[in-house]
Design a protein around this motif. Structure first.
Motif, PDB file in Angstrom:
ATOM      1  N   THR A  11      25.770  15.657   6.279  1.00 22.16           N
ATOM      2  CA  THR A  11      26.792  16.366   7.046  1.00 22.16           C
ATOM      3  C   THR A  11      26.397  17.829   7.265  1.00 22.16           C
ATOM      4  O   THR A  11      26.787  18.432   8.263  1.00 22.16           O
ATOM      5  CB  THR A  11      28.167  16.306   6.365  1.00 22.16           C
ATOM      6  OG1 THR A  11      28.045  16.786   5.020  1.00 22.16           O
ATOM      7  CG2 THR A  11      28.710  14.881   6.351  1.00 22.16           C
ATOM      8  N   HIS A  12      25.616  18.387   6.318  1.00 23.98           N
ATOM      9  CA  HIS A  12      25.159  19.783   6.445  1.00 23.98           C
ATOM     10  C   HIS A  12      24.133  20.075   5.363  1.00 23.98           C
ATOM     11  O   HIS A  12      23.845  19.220   4.527  1.00 23.98           O
ATOM     12  CB  HIS A  12      26.346  20.745   6.355  1.00 23.98           C
ATOM     13  CG  HIS A  12      27.082  20.732   5.042  1.00 23.98           C
ATOM     14  ND1 HIS A  12      27.831  19.663   4.607  1.00 23.98           N
ATOM     15  CD2 HIS A  12      27.179  21.663   4.053  1.00 23.98           C
ATOM     16  CE1 HIS A  12      28.371  19.935   3.434  1.00 23.98           C
ATOM     17  NE2 HIS A  12      27.980  21.135   3.068  1.00 23.98           N
ATOM     18  N   VAL A  13      23.607  21.302   5.392  1.00 26.49           N
ATOM     19  CA  VAL A  13      22.718  21.765   4.316  1.00 26.49           C
ATOM     20  C   VAL A  13      23.604  22.157   3.136  1.00 26.49           C
ATOM     21  O   VAL A  13      24.273  23.183   3.163  1.00 26.49           O
ATOM     22  CB  VAL A  13      21.873  22.968   4.781  1.00 26.49           C
ATOM     23  CG1 VAL A  13      21.110  23.579   3.607  1.00 26.49           C
ATOM     24  CG2 VAL A  13      20.887  22.540   5.862  1.00 26.49           C
ATOM     25  N   HIS A  14      23.600  21.332   2.120  1.00 21.90           N
ATOM     26  CA  HIS A  14      24.473  21.561   0.966  1.00 21.90           C
ATOM     27  C   HIS A  14      23.926  22.673   0.081  1.00 21.90           C
ATOM     28  O   HIS A  14      22.711  22.776  -0.112  1.00 21.90           O
ATOM     29  CB  HIS A  14      24.576  20.289   0.126  1.00 21.90           C
ATOM     30  CG  HIS A  14      25.048  19.103   0.895  1.00 21.90           C
ATOM     31  ND1 HIS A  14      26.379  18.861   1.140  1.00 21.90           N
ATOM     32  CD2 HIS A  14      24.370  18.107   1.489  1.00 21.90           C
ATOM     33  CE1 HIS A  14      26.487  17.749   1.854  1.00 21.90           C
ATOM     34  NE2 HIS A  14      25.283  17.270   2.077  1.00 21.90           N
ATOM     35  N   ALA A  15      24.844  23.464  -0.475  1.00 18.80           N
ATOM     36  CA  ALA A  15      24.444  24.547  -1.384  1.00 18.80           C
ATOM     37  C   ALA A  15      24.735  24.202  -2.838  1.00 18.80           C
ATOM     38  O   ALA A  15      24.359  24.938  -3.734  1.00 18.80           O
ATOM     39  CB  ALA A  15      25.179  25.829  -1.008  1.00 18.80           C
ATOM     40  N   ASP A  16      25.406  23.076  -3.056  1.00 15.15           N
ATOM     41  CA  ASP A  16      25.873  22.786  -4.420  1.00 15.15           C
ATOM     42  C   ASP A  16      25.071  21.682  -5.093  1.00 15.15           C
ATOM     43  O   ASP A  16      25.194  21.467  -6.286  1.00 15.15           O
ATOM     44  CB  ASP A  16      27.338  22.341  -4.362  1.00 15.15           C
ATOM     45  CG  ASP A  16      27.468  21.020  -3.639  1.00 15.15           C
ATOM     46  OD1 ASP A  16      27.144  20.964  -2.446  1.00 15.15           O
ATOM     47  OD2 ASP A  16      27.842  20.028  -4.292  1.00 15.15           O
ATOM     48  N   HIS A  17      24.293  20.935  -4.317  1.00 11.89           N
ATOM     49  CA  HIS A  17      23.479  19.866  -4.903  1.00 11.89           C
ATOM     50  C   HIS A  17      22.226  19.669  -4.057  1.00 11.89           C
ATOM     51  O   HIS A  17      22.220  19.984  -2.864  1.00 11.89           O
ATOM     52  CB  HIS A  17      24.258  18.538  -4.985  1.00 11.89           C
ATOM     53  CG  HIS A  17      24.547  17.922  -3.647  1.00 11.89           C
ATOM     54  ND1 HIS A  17      25.699  18.187  -2.936  1.00 11.89           N
ATOM     55  CD2 HIS A  17      23.837  17.079  -2.863  1.00 11.89           C
ATOM     56  CE1 HIS A  17      25.673  17.534  -1.799  1.00 11.89           C
ATOM     57  NE2 HIS A  17      24.549  16.840  -1.708  1.00 11.89           N
ATOM     58  N   GLY A  26      31.604  26.051  10.663  1.00 10.93           N
ATOM     59  CA  GLY A  26      32.529  26.938   9.953  1.00 10.93           C
ATOM     60  C   GLY A  26      32.073  27.146   8.523  1.00 10.93           C
ATOM     61  O   GLY A  26      31.816  28.263   8.086  1.00 10.93           O
ATOM     62  N   HIS A  27      31.952  26.051   7.776  1.00  5.70           N
ATOM     63  CA  HIS A  27      31.371  26.117   6.425  1.00  5.70           C
ATOM     64  C   HIS A  27      29.907  26.546   6.548  1.00  5.70           C
ATOM     65  O   HIS A  27      29.444  27.420   5.816  1.00  5.70           O
ATOM     66  CB  HIS A  27      31.519  24.735   5.796  1.00  5.70           C
ATOM     67  CG  HIS A  27      30.881  24.573   4.451  1.00  5.70           C
ATOM     68  ND1 HIS A  27      31.276  25.281   3.346  1.00  5.70           N
ATOM     69  CD2 HIS A  27      29.870  23.756   4.040  1.00  5.70           C
ATOM     70  CE1 HIS A  27      30.528  24.911   2.302  1.00  5.70           C
ATOM     71  NE2 HIS A  27      29.669  23.992   2.706  1.00  5.70           N
ATOM     72  N   THR A  28      29.189  25.934   7.481  1.00  7.71           N
ATOM     73  CA  THR A  28      27.877  26.398   7.948  1.00  7.71           C
ATOM     74  C   THR A  28      27.902  26.246   9.472  1.00  7.71           C
ATOM     75  O   THR A  28      28.789  25.580  10.006  1.00  7.71           O
ATOM     76  CB  THR A  28      26.698  25.572   7.381  1.00  7.71           C
ATOM     77  OG1 THR A  28      26.573  24.356   8.131  1.00  7.71           O
ATOM     78  CG2 THR A  28      26.875  25.261   5.895  1.00  7.71           C
ATOM     79  N   GLY A  84      32.590  15.800   5.923  1.00  4.97           N
ATOM     80  CA  GLY A  84      31.753  16.842   5.341  1.00  4.97           C
ATOM     81  C   GLY A  84      32.598  17.922   4.690  1.00  4.97           C
ATOM     82  O   GLY A  84      33.698  17.665   4.195  1.00  4.97           O
ATOM     83  N   ASP A  85      32.081  19.153   4.698  1.00  4.18           N
ATOM     84  CA  ASP A  85      32.822  20.257   4.089  1.00  4.18           C
ATOM     85  C   ASP A  85      33.657  20.971   5.143  1.00  4.18           C
ATOM     86  O   ASP A  85      33.271  22.012   5.686  1.00  4.18           O
ATOM     87  CB  ASP A  85      31.860  21.220   3.386  1.00  4.18           C
ATOM     88  CG  ASP A  85      31.494  20.714   1.998  1.00  4.18           C
ATOM     89  OD1 ASP A  85      32.099  19.717   1.549  1.00  4.18           O
ATOM     90  OD2 ASP A  85      30.627  21.313   1.362  1.00  4.18           O
ATOM     91  N   THR A  86      34.784  20.365   5.445  1.00  3.01           N
ATOM     92  CA  THR A  86      35.786  20.977   6.331  1.00  3.01           C
ATOM     93  C   THR A  86      37.085  21.027   5.532  1.00  3.01           C
ATOM     94  O   THR A  86      37.413  22.042   4.946  1.00  3.01           O
ATOM     95  CB  THR A  86      35.960  20.153   7.625  1.00  3.01           C
ATOM     96  OG1 THR A  86      36.204  18.776   7.291  1.00  3.01           O
ATOM     97  CG2 THR A  86      34.721  20.253   8.503  1.00  3.01           C
ATOM     98  N   CYS A 124      33.847  15.177   1.489  1.00  9.20           N
ATOM     99  CA  CYS A 124      32.504  15.337   0.931  1.00  9.20           C
ATOM    100  C   CYS A 124      32.550  15.765  -0.535  1.00  9.20           C
ATOM    101  O   CYS A 124      31.582  15.603  -1.259  1.00  9.20           O
ATOM    102  CB  CYS A 124      31.760  16.367   1.775  1.00  9.20           C
ATOM    103  SG  CYS A 124      30.064  16.678   1.338  1.00  9.20           S
ATOM    104  N   HIS A 125      33.659  16.361  -0.925  1.00  9.65           N
ATOM    105  CA  HIS A 125      33.807  16.803  -2.317  1.00  9.65           C
ATOM    106  C   HIS A 125      35.228  16.546  -2.783  1.00  9.65           C
ATOM    107  O   HIS A 125      36.173  16.641  -1.991  1.00  9.65           O
ATOM    108  CB  HIS A 125      33.541  18.309  -2.462  1.00  9.65           C
ATOM    109  CG  HIS A 125      32.109  18.678  -2.326  1.00  9.65           C
ATOM    110  ND1 HIS A 125      31.573  19.162  -1.162  1.00  9.65           N
ATOM    111  CD2 HIS A 125      31.083  18.603  -3.209  1.00  9.65           C
ATOM    112  CE1 HIS A 125      30.281  19.376  -1.331  1.00  9.65           C
ATOM    113  NE2 HIS A 125      29.952  19.046  -2.559  1.00  9.65           N
ATOM    114  N   ASP A 126      35.339  16.254  -4.079  1.00  6.02           N
ATOM    115  CA  ASP A 126      36.657  16.266  -4.698  1.00  6.02           C
ATOM    116  C   ASP A 126      36.476  16.839  -6.100  1.00  6.02           C
ATOM    117  O   ASP A 126      35.571  16.438  -6.834  1.00  6.02           O
ATOM    118  CB  ASP A 126      37.265  14.860  -4.768  1.00  6.02           C
ATOM    119  CG  ASP A 126      38.724  14.906  -5.197  1.00  6.02           C
ATOM    120  OD1 ASP A 126      39.488  15.685  -4.597  1.00  6.02           O
ATOM    121  OD2 ASP A 126      39.093  14.178  -6.151  1.00  6.02           O
TER     122      ASP A 126
HETATM  123 FE   LIG Z   1      28.796  22.239   1.395  1.00  6.76          FE
END
Ligand SMILES: [Fe+2]
Length: 265
Positions: free
Chosen positions: A72-78, A143-145, A160-162, A202-204
């Motif tokens: 979904t995007h370039v993740h920064a957390d994993h 927005g997130h990226t 994703g991260d929205t 994408c996250h919980d």
């Molecule tokens: Fe993210």
């Protein structure tokens, strides 16, 4: 309605809160993996594959062919396990075309080369691609990226991260190239989909409940703590900026970004 609806399985990583998905077309046994996680021990600076191997085991147990690995995007957390999965099971790694901007920004900041990335396909807004006999569509939700995509596969959208689950609100918008106003507009775009649309986050980061990752447009409009129906862009941006100012950088940010701008580990 199709005779055999798509099958969706979520895999929650309790360490990073990431939810990875395997989605498949039962008619053709073609599958996609969305946002796979490579386990990474920061102290030892060593990657391991238990989470990714769980996805491979699922593919194998259901006799599925891996057609796409979608970010979904370039993740920064994993760190992404996209390259590992491709090496093990095949498939093409895809991400949004605006990855080029993310690569350029991060390359400038850190001196990382951006050529020779691992992506097989860069998707633009509204572009469709086949998953077996199903048509999937990429939706640009920056927005997130600047490069975030959501993936619509029949009546399900992987967002994703929205937005997070309604009680979790929304993703941060303070990374390089992030933009709270753009995130608000992306969220409104998603929430303009039919109310029964299934949304997969994408996250919980569950606090006092089990991890959950499926909701609907109607539920988000009624109850999302940051972006329910009636929240204005100005209110959202003010909330997001104030909240982002309190958030620490993700623990794995540097190794994650360095790997993920070129398709992960
Ligand atoms: Fe993210």
């Amino acid at each position: 309605m199709r005779l055999m609806p798509i099958a969706i399985e979520g895999f929650h990583d309790p360490i990073t809160g990431t939810v990875s998905y395997v989605v498949h077309d039962p008619a053709t046994r073609q599958a996609v993996v969305i946002d796979p996680v490579l386990d990474y021990d920061l102290t030892a600076q060593r990657a391991s594959t238990a989470s990714a191997d769980a996805l491979l085991a699922y593919l194998s147990a259901h006799s599925l062919n891996l057609q796409w690995i979608l970010e979904t995007h370039v993740h920064a957390d994993h760190v992404s396990a996209a390259r590992y999965l491709r090496a093990q099971a095949g498939g093409m790694i895809a991400i949004g075309e605006h990855i080029r901007e993310v690569q350029a920004t991060l390359g400038r900041l850190h001196g990382w080369p951006s050529e020779d990335d691992g992506f097989d396909r860069l998707l633009r807004d509204g572009e469709s691609f086949p998953v077996g006999s199903i048509e999937a569509t990429a939706l640009l939700v920056p927005g997130h990226t600047p490069a975030d995509l959501a993936y619509r596969i029949e009546g399900a959208v992987f967002i994703g991260d929205t937005l997070f689950m309604p009680d979790g609100g929304s993703a941060r918008a303070d990374f390089p190239g992030g933009d709270a106003a753009a995130l608000y507009r992306s969220i409104r775009r998603l929430l303009a989909l039919p109310p029964e649309t299934r949304l997969f986050v994408c996250h919980d980061y569950p606090a006092g409940r089990e991890a959950r990752w499926e909701t609907t447009v109607a539920e988000q409009l009624a109850a999302n703590i940051h972006a329910h129906d009636g929240v204005s862009e100005a209110e959202f941006v003010a909330m997001r900026r104030a909240r982002d100012a309190t958030l620490a950088a993700p623990r794995l940010m540097k190794p994650a970004l360095q790997a993920n701008i070129r398709g992960g580990g």
